[in-house]
Design a protein around this motif. Structure first.
Motif, mmCIF file in Angstrom:
data_model
loop_
_atom_site.group_PDB
_atom_site.id
_atom_site.type_symbol
_atom_site.label_atom_id
_atom_site.label_comp_id
_atom_site.label_asym_id
_atom_site.label_seq_id
_atom_site.Cartn_x
_atom_site.Cartn_y
_atom_site.Cartn_z
ATOM 1 N N ARG A 52 0.849 -1.242 0.259
ATOM 2 C CA ARG A 52 -0.160 -0.160 -0.028
ATOM 3 C C ARG A 52 0.658 1.148 -0.031
ATOM 4 N NH1 ARG A 52 -3.329 -3.182 3.978
ATOM 5 N NH2 ARG A 52 -4.880 -4.289 2.751
ATOM 6 N N ASP A 53 2.023 1.334 -0.117
ATOM 7 C CA ASP A 53 3.120 2.381 -0.076
ATOM 8 C C ASP A 53 3.150 2.709 -1.557
ATOM 9 O OD1 ASP A 53 5.073 4.078 -0.416
ATOM 10 O OD2 ASP A 53 6.457 2.886 0.904
ATOM 11 N N THR A 54 2.230 3.805 -1.871
ATOM 12 C CA THR A 54 2.004 4.324 -3.264
ATOM 13 C C THR A 54 3.403 4.917 -3.848
ATOM 14 O OG1 THR A 54 1.362 6.454 -2.549
ATOM 15 C CG2 THR A 54 -0.572 4.815 -2.869
ATOM 16 N N THR A 55 4.083 5.287 -3.358
ATOM 17 C CA THR A 55 5.502 5.854 -3.650
ATOM 18 C C THR A 55 6.361 4.550 -4.006
ATOM 19 O OG1 THR A 55 5.284 7.963 -2.153
ATOM 20 C CG2 THR A 55 7.441 7.237 -3.149
ATOM 21 N N ALA A 56 6.704 3.578 -3.217
ATOM 22 C CA ALA A 56 7.475 2.490 -3.681
ATOM 23 C C ALA A 56 6.736 1.741 -4.715
ATOM 24 C CB ALA A 56 7.689 1.727 -2.335
ATOM 25 N N LEU A 57 5.370 1.683 -4.556
ATOM 26 C CA LEU A 57 4.884 0.992 -5.581
ATOM 27 C C LEU A 57 4.893 1.693 -6.918
ATOM 28 C CD1 LEU A 57 2.838 -1.501 -6.722
ATOM 29 C CD2 LEU A 57 0.878 0.015 -5.946
ATOM 30 N N ALA A 58 4.976 2.814 -7.100
ATOM 31 C CA ALA A 58 5.169 3.558 -8.234
ATOM 32 C C ALA A 58 6.506 3.474 -8.907
ATOM 33 C CB ALA A 58 4.914 4.935 -8.187
ATOM 34 N N GLN A 59 7.718 3.382 -7.855
ATOM 35 C CA GLN A 59 9.062 3.341 -8.286
ATOM 36 C C GLN A 59 9.294 2.013 -8.912
ATOM 37 O OE1 GLN A 59 10.853 4.583 -4.567
ATOM 38 N NE2 GLN A 59 10.748 6.481 -5.107
ATOM 39 N N ALA A 60 8.749 0.975 -8.235
ATOM 40 C CA ALA A 60 8.773 -0.632 -8.438
ATOM 41 C C ALA A 60 8.258 -0.696 -9.801
ATOM 42 C CB ALA A 60 8.306 -1.279 -7.248
ATOM 43 N N ARG A 61 7.105 -0.239 -10.167
ATOM 44 C CA ARG A 61 6.350 -0.385 -11.316
ATOM 45 C C ARG A 61 7.288 0.293 -12.472
ATOM 46 N NH1 ARG A 61 0.089 0.197 -9.990
ATOM 47 N NH2 ARG A 61 -0.129 -2.035 -9.162
ATOM 48 N N ALA A 62 7.857 1.459 -12.204
ATOM 49 C CA ALA A 62 8.785 2.157 -13.193
ATOM 50 C C ALA A 62 9.932 1.202 -13.551
ATOM 51 C CB ALA A 62 9.007 3.298 -12.774
ATOM 52 N N LYS A 63 10.550 0.429 -12.487
ATOM 53 C CA LYS A 63 11.619 -0.384 -12.734
ATOM 54 C C LYS A 63 11.118 -1.642 -13.506
ATOM 55 C CE LYS A 63 14.141 1.015 -8.551
ATOM 56 N NZ LYS A 63 14.933 0.740 -7.494
ATOM 57 N N VAL A 64 9.786 -2.289 -13.429
ATOM 58 C CA VAL A 64 9.441 -3.259 -14.047
ATOM 59 C C VAL A 64 9.370 -2.736 -15.785
ATOM 60 C CG1 VAL A 64 7.284 -4.518 -14.734
ATOM 61 C CG2 VAL A 64 8.101 -4.464 -12.290
ATOM 62 N N HIS A 65 8.823 -1.602 -15.821
ATOM 63 C CA HIS A 65 8.638 -0.926 -17.272
ATOM 64 C C HIS A 65 10.100 -0.739 -17.652
ATOM 65 C CE1 HIS A 65 7.038 0.887 -20.515
ATOM 66 N NE2 HIS A 65 7.688 2.065 -20.219
ATOM 67 N N ALA A 66 10.897 -0.244 -17.199
ATOM 68 C CA ALA A 66 12.277 -0.100 -17.453
ATOM 69 C C ALA A 66 13.039 -1.299 -18.004
ATOM 70 C CB ALA A 66 13.147 0.904 -16.687
ATOM 71 N N ALA A 67 12.890 -2.295 -17.286
ATOM 72 C CA ALA A 67 13.425 -3.681 -17.449
ATOM 73 C C ALA A 67 12.470 -4.136 -19.012
ATOM 74 C CB ALA A 67 13.085 -4.766 -16.300
ATOM 75 N N LYS A 68 11.275 -4.096 -18.851
ATOM 76 C CA LYS A 68 10.726 -4.650 -20.156
ATOM 77 C C LYS A 68 11.257 -3.853 -21.396
ATOM 78 C CE LYS A 68 7.054 -7.267 -18.556
ATOM 79 N NZ LYS A 68 7.079 -8.094 -19.433
ATOM 80 N N VAL A 69 11.313 -2.550 -21.199
ATOM 81 C CA VAL A 69 11.889 -1.907 -22.458
ATOM 82 C C VAL A 69 13.230 -2.290 -22.728
ATOM 83 C CG1 VAL A 69 12.649 0.478 -23.006
ATOM 84 C CG2 VAL A 69 10.283 0.189 -22.108
ATOM 85 N N SER A 70 14.091 -2.269 -21.692
ATOM 86 C CA SER A 70 15.650 -2.907 -22.062
ATOM 87 C C SER A 70 15.578 -4.310 -22.681
ATOM 88 C CB SER A 70 16.281 -2.848 -20.759
ATOM 89 O OG SER A 70 16.417 -1.449 -20.435
ATOM 90 N N LEU A 71 14.521 -5.179 -22.415
ATOM 91 C CA LEU A 71 14.275 -6.285 -22.947
ATOM 92 C C LEU A 71 13.740 -6.706 -24.434
ATOM 93 C CD1 LEU A 71 13.231 -8.383 -19.591
ATOM 94 C CD2 LEU A 71 15.255 -9.054 -21.202
#
Length: 110
Positions: free
Chosen positions: A55-74
């Protein structure tokens, strides 16, 4: 639903894997095995961070951004990894794309 041991189905050109009739862009095959492994590890770390964020919206947004970045790199998101000018049909139902006839023939056999 396919049996868990059924191998994934890829489009004839290898650009997509088909999951429940939907096209999902595959990883860029031009990545070196070591780079791919590195990026997959980053993706898995980021996915674990999404789960931990709860439920930590800031941490969740940061984690989702990292998922997206990894998928773009892949190569699974962002600019396509092929260079023949073909459009991207990522996340679309196979039956609504130029792969429709191929997919219909595939599912008719099953």
């Amino acid at each position: 639903m396919p049996h868990p041991n059924t191998p994934p189905v890829f489009t004839p050109d290898g650009r997509y894997v088909v999951v429940r009739g939907r096209l999902w862009r595959t990883t860029n095959p031009h990545l070196s095995p070591s780079r791919r492994e590195e990026l997959v590890a980053e993706l898995m770390d980021a996915r674990r961070a999404v789960r931990r964020a709860a439920r930590d919206t800031t941490a969740l947004a940061q984690a989702r951004a990292k998922v997206h970045a990894a998928k773009v790199s892949l190569g699974e998101r962002g600019p396509v990894w092929w260079d023949d000018g073909a459009p991207d049909f990522n996340r679309r139902m196979a039956r609504n794309t130029p792969y429709a006839s191929w997919f219909a023939a595939l599912t008719a056999v099953q």
